[in-house]
Each structure stands twice: as C-alpha cells, then as structure tokens.
Design a protein around this motif. Structure first.
Motif, PDB file in Angstrom:
ATOM      1  N   PRO A 200       0.833  -1.207   0.000  1.00 32.62           N
ATOM      2  CA  PRO A 200       0.000   0.000   0.000  1.00 32.62           C
ATOM      3  C   PRO A 200       0.865   1.252   0.000  1.00 32.62           C
ATOM      4  CG  PRO A 200       0.036  -0.978   2.193  1.00 32.62           C
ATOM      5  CD  PRO A 200       0.775  -1.926   1.294  1.00 32.62           C
ATOM      6  N   HIS A 201       0.361   2.303  -0.634  1.00 31.36           N
ATOM      7  CA  HIS A 201       1.068   3.581  -0.616  1.00 31.36           C
ATOM      8  C   HIS A 201       0.057   4.710  -0.720  1.00 31.36           C
ATOM      9  CE1 HIS A 201       0.724   4.053  -5.077  1.00 31.36           C
ATOM     10  NE2 HIS A 201       0.812   2.742  -5.075  1.00 31.36           N
ATOM     11  N   ALA A 202       0.464   5.900  -0.252  1.00 32.83           N
ATOM     12  CA  ALA A 202      -0.447   7.043  -0.203  1.00 32.83           C
ATOM     13  C   ALA A 202       0.322   8.324  -0.493  1.00 32.83           C
ATOM     14  CB  ALA A 202      -1.132   7.127   1.156  1.00 32.83           C
ATOM     15  N   ARG A 329      -1.853   0.050   9.651  1.00 38.25           N
ATOM     16  CA  ARG A 329      -2.995  -0.842   9.883  1.00 38.25           C
ATOM     17  C   ARG A 329      -3.515  -1.414   8.560  1.00 38.25           C
ATOM     18  NH1 ARG A 329      -5.596  -4.882  11.291  1.00 38.25           N
ATOM     19  NH2 ARG A 329      -7.842  -4.679  11.617  1.00 38.25           N
ATOM     20  N   ALA A 330      -3.533  -0.574   7.505  1.00 40.28           N
ATOM     21  CA  ALA A 330      -3.966  -1.065   6.204  1.00 40.28           C
ATOM     22  C   ALA A 330      -3.039  -2.172   5.710  1.00 40.28           C
ATOM     23  CB  ALA A 330      -4.002   0.087   5.197  1.00 40.28           C
ATOM     24  N   HIS A 331      -1.741  -2.015   5.921  1.00 41.69           N
ATOM     25  CA  HIS A 331      -0.771  -3.043   5.535  1.00 41.69           C
ATOM     26  C   HIS A 331      -1.020  -4.320   6.318  1.00 41.69           C
ATOM     27  CE1 HIS A 331       3.616  -4.560   5.449  1.00 41.69           C
ATOM     28  NE2 HIS A 331       3.059  -4.839   4.295  1.00 41.69           N
ATOM     29  N   PRO A 338      -2.594   1.870  -4.275  1.00 45.52           N
ATOM     30  CA  PRO A 338      -2.861   3.231  -3.782  1.00 45.52           C
ATOM     31  C   PRO A 338      -4.038   3.266  -2.819  1.00 45.52           C
ATOM     32  CG  PRO A 338      -3.580   2.989  -6.068  1.00 45.52           C
ATOM     33  CD  PRO A 338      -2.815   1.739  -5.732  1.00 45.52           C
ATOM     34  N   LEU A 339      -3.855   3.953  -1.708  1.00 46.60           N
ATOM     35  CA  LEU A 339      -4.904   4.073  -0.690  1.00 46.60           C
ATOM     36  C   LEU A 339      -5.701   5.344  -0.969  1.00 46.60           C
ATOM     37  CD1 LEU A 339      -2.840   3.044   2.478  1.00 46.60           C
ATOM     38  CD2 LEU A 339      -4.393   1.615   1.125  1.00 46.60           C
ATOM     39  N   ILE A 365     -13.784   7.972   7.107  1.00 47.14           N
ATOM     40  CA  ILE A 365     -14.505   7.316   8.202  1.00 47.14           C
ATOM     41  C   ILE A 365     -14.886   5.894   7.808  1.00 47.14           C
ATOM     42  CG2 ILE A 365     -16.607   7.359   9.607  1.00 47.14           C
ATOM     43  CD1 ILE A 365     -14.533   9.463  10.371  1.00 47.14           C
ATOM     44  N   ARG A 366     -15.355   5.718   6.592  1.00 47.82           N
ATOM     45  CA  ARG A 366     -15.719   4.370   6.128  1.00 47.82           C
ATOM     46  C   ARG A 366     -14.483   3.470   6.065  1.00 47.82           C
ATOM     47  NH1 ARG A 366     -19.342   7.623   3.214  1.00 47.82           N
ATOM     48  NH2 ARG A 366     -17.898   7.934   1.474  1.00 47.82           N
ATOM     49  N   PHE A 367     -13.366   4.028   5.647  1.00 45.64           N
ATOM     50  CA  PHE A 367     -12.116   3.277   5.604  1.00 45.64           C
ATOM     51  C   PHE A 367     -11.709   2.825   7.008  1.00 45.64           C
ATOM     52  CE2 PHE A 367      -7.350   3.357   5.422  1.00 45.64           C
ATOM     53  CZ  PHE A 367      -7.182   2.296   4.548  1.00 45.64           C
ATOM     54  N   GLY A 368     -11.810   3.734   7.985  1.00 54.86           N
ATOM     55  CA  GLY A 368     -11.490   3.367   9.364  1.00 54.86           C
ATOM     56  C   GLY A 368     -12.389   2.259   9.882  1.00 54.86           C
ATOM     57  N   ARG A 369     -13.653   2.296   9.483  1.00 51.10           N
ATOM     58  CA  ARG A 369     -14.587   1.251   9.909  1.00 51.10           C
ATOM     59  C   ARG A 369     -14.197  -0.093   9.295  1.00 51.10           C
ATOM     60  NH1 ARG A 369     -19.097   3.457   8.002  1.00 51.10           N
ATOM     61  NH2 ARG A 369     -19.157   4.863   9.789  1.00 51.10           N
ATOM     62  N   ARG A 370     -13.792  -0.060   8.003  1.00 47.23           N
ATOM     63  CA  ARG A 370     -13.386  -1.298   7.347  1.00 47.23           C
ATOM     64  C   ARG A 370     -12.103  -1.857   7.963  1.00 47.23           C
ATOM     65  NH1 ARG A 370     -14.967   1.722   2.787  1.00 47.23           N
ATOM     66  NH2 ARG A 370     -12.817   2.097   2.126  1.00 47.23           N
ATOM     67  N   LEU A 371     -11.207  -0.971   8.379  1.00 48.81           N
ATOM     68  CA  LEU A 371      -9.984  -1.434   9.044  1.00 48.81           C
ATOM     69  C   LEU A 371     -10.333  -2.185  10.324  1.00 48.81           C
ATOM     70  CD1 LEU A 371      -7.555   1.622   8.714  1.00 48.81           C
ATOM     71  CD2 LEU A 371      -7.435  -0.550   7.476  1.00 48.81           C
ATOM     72  N   GLY A 372     -11.304  -1.675  11.046  1.00 47.92           N
ATOM     73  CA  GLY A 372     -11.695  -2.347  12.284  1.00 47.92           C
ATOM     74  C   GLY A 372     -12.335  -3.699  12.044  1.00 47.92           C
TER      75      GLY A 372
END
Length: 394
Positions: A200-202, A329-331, A338-339, A365-372
């Motif tokens: 992943p990269h940003a 966390r995404a990793h 690409p994030l 916010i949706r991304f943070g929810r998916r990470l959880g």
C-alpha cells in the motif's frame, strides 16, 4: 489511546528526519503518548477510529534518513525558541528525541557522493531492514517529509532522491507515504515497482492550510451554482520550505496540487495563479492569502478573500501521525496499491476518490470502519483479494 498496549510496535521511518516537520512529529508523539498534551489535530484519535485497530502512539518507533547532522534535541530547542513547540515539551521528551536521533542514518545523494542510484537504493533499504530487525518490528511505514524537490523537465534525468527512497521502501517491504509534492512513487520507475510489490502507498503533498480551505470553498461555489471567474493566491513563508520553494521548479511542483483541487471541485480552472515568496524572517510560520472573484445572480460581481496564518510543522505533524497509523494498519489488514481513501490528507491524492473535503472525510470514516472489521495477516489472502477489486480500499 485507541489501540491496545499489547499490540506489536510499528516503525515510522521519516525521510527528512531532522527537519521541522519530522522533529515536531517525534516530539508531539512522545508528548501526547505521555499525556503532556491532548492529541489536537489527530483525526485518528477521534471516536470514529476507536475500533479501527490502529497502533498506539506509544508503540511507534522512529528512525529515518537525512543529509543534515543537527541532532533532534538541538533541532527541538530551535523550534521551541521559534514558538513552534511549547516551552518545556522538548525537555520533557528529551530521552525520546535522543532515542529517535540515534536511529537516523545518512541520506543522499549528497554533493560528491560517488554511489550509483542502485547503490543508494540498496544502502537505504539495508538501513530500513536493519532498523526493523533490531527493534523486532513486524512492519515500518516510510513517510517522506523532506523539502520539496524541483520538478524534472528531462526524461533522461537521474532519479530524484524522493524516488530513490520510495524504491528503497518497496525493496524493504515497507508501505510508503509521500507527504511532499516531490515525485517519489509517481515516477514511472517507482510506479511500476509499486504495482509489482503489492504494497500500500499514499500521497501526495499534505493538505494543511491554503488548499484545505480550497477543498471546502470549491465545492461550496459549485453547489451554490456561483461562477468563479478568478482565484489567485499568495504564500509567504520562511524556513527550509521557503528556501526550497524559492526555486521556480519546486514552486511549480507545489502549485500543481493546489490547482488540481480547484479543477476537481469546480470542474474548471479559473484565472489566477499562486505565488510563493520566501521570507526568511517568518521562520516556520506561513501566511496564505486567497482572492476569489465570482459572479452571483444576474451577473453581480463579488469577492471573497481569505487569510490563513499558521505554522506548517504544527499543522503537518498530526497528519503525518494519522497517515503512519492508518497505513500501517492497512498493511496489516492486507491492503495493497494506492490508498485512495486517504485523499482527505492530500492535495494530489493517489487512487480514486472524491475531491471535496466533506466527501473525503466520509470516505476516511468508512475506511477506518473497514480497518476495524478487517482480518489481520492470519487471513491475509482474502483481504488482499478484496483490495484488488476496490483499488486499495478494504
């Protein structure tokens, strides 16, 4: 903190590790982790991210590359004298600053450096691997916070330093975040390697002040059907950024992201330019002024002016900490590529996503929810398959 203290530690490897932004990042992380200051400006410390599984601030281990040799504690003293850091904080976290400083390795290329591009990439990647091995880290995120590089106009030009560092991150198996307008992972050579790596990269170019306002005001004009005729701006700044952006080619790289926000939110690029002036007396402080000419009902001509005065290092530092935690966390969750969901933080974001700040925040916010909700590395295959279908999102 929003993460359990039993979680493994995570490395944060800063390119430009002795600069103002990096010093503020390390100082601020230690101060917030110790309870000396609240996490003001850190979106990842707000309630929507409590269950995202992010690494705790106390579990971040800092290191990096730089071509400067001024120790972090000394740099923090200078920032305190300039009003960037509050009195007493640098002294209170002097041990943490010294520990991070011992993990900073010589960067490059420097004048007279005889190493080849391949040699530099190998050396930088070896530094990263050694850092991770000695600290028994499961992962480390590389974040570029170095001064802006001039944009190259020659196809046969040597690889810019930011791209050498990006390639080293990929070789060491580390996710990469470009907080600067420099080419970094955008260079075709690095872009191809990034796609092959699956990491992943940003990026790119952190959205801290003037462009943050543009990302709010642009959608406002579009949604109210007001015609923007011209949008001009001026930046007055000092410090290392001011000196770097005195180079017209570096300023052009910086302004490209500012223009993209207007093009994406307005649907067109209005007349006007952004001028960047180096004023050394301002130090780490910046004044950004925008003059917006627009038409109202029946062609009535109107003007909106904004003035933003702030400290870039203090604005950038919480965003860097957010990005390091979210990318780590995404990793861990198996994200690749690409994030785009991190576009909230950037002028010129990678991947797909909205351009207006409100929509970008909703996506974050949706991304943070998916990470959880995501599985960790124990079930990585399924997570990675999901990211391939959604362009980096989980």
């Amino acid at each position: 903190m929003s993460a359990s203290l039993s979680r493994p530690r995570v490395g944060v490897w800063l390119i430009g590790a002795r600069g103002s932004v990096a010093t503020t990042v390390v100082t601020g992380c230690a101060a917030v982790a110790a309870g000396l200051h609240p996490p003001t400006g850190m979106v990842t410390e707000t309630p929507p991210f409590t269950d995202s599984g992010l690494p705790a601030l106390s579990d971040l281990v800092f290191g990096g590359h730089d071509t400067l040799d001024c120790p972090l504690p000394k740099r923090a003293e200078s920032l305190t004298a300039g009003g960037v850091l509050p009195p007493g904080v640098a002294t209170a976290v002097a041990a943490e600053l010294a520990t991070a400083d011992r993990e900073i390795r010589p960067g490059g290329p420097t004048p007279g450096d005889t190493r080849s591009e391949a040699g530099l990439i190998t050396a930088f990647a070896d530094d990263l691997r050694d850092f991770m091995h000695r600290h028994e880290l499961e992962r480390a995120v590389v974040v570029n916070v170095a001064s802006t590089e001039p944009a190259s106009q020659r196809p046969d030009a040597p690889l810019p330093a930011s791209t050498l560092y990006a390639l080293a991150a990929l070789r060491a198996g580390c996710p990469y975040v470009n907080f600067t307008p420099s080419e970094g992972m955008h260079h075709p050579v690095a872009a191809r390697e990034a796609e092959r790596s699956g990491l992943p990269h940003a990026g790119r170019d952190g959205k801290t002040g003037q462009t943050l306002l543009r990302a709010v005001l642009g959608p406002m004009f579009a949604q109210r059907a007001l015609t923007v005729r011209a949008w001009s701006g001026t930046n007055l700044l000092g410090g290392g950024d001011g000196a770097a952006l005195a180079d017209p080619a570096a300023a052009a790289a910086k302004n490209a992201g500012k223009e993209r926000v207007l093009a994406d939110t307005l649907g067109t690029v209005p007349e006007g330019e952004v001028h960047i002036d180096d004023v050394p007396a301002l130090g780490d402080w910046k004044t950004a002024w925008d003059h917006i000419a627009f038409d109202g009902f029946l062609g009535t001509r109107m003007i909106l002016q904004t003035i933003w005065q702030g400290c870039d290092s203090a604005l950038a530092a919480p965003l860097v900490l957010d990005l390091a935690r979210l990318t780590a966390r995404a990793h861990e969750a198996g994200a690749s590529g690409p994030l785009g969901a991190l576009g909230f933080y950037f002028k010129d974001p990678v991947g797909d996503g909205p351009s207006g700040l409100a929509e970008q925040y909703g996506e974050l916010i949706r991304f943070g929810r998916r990470l959880g909700q995501a599985d960790g590395e124990g079930r990585r295959t399924r997570a990675v398959r999901g990211t391939e279908e959604t362009g980096g999102a989980l």
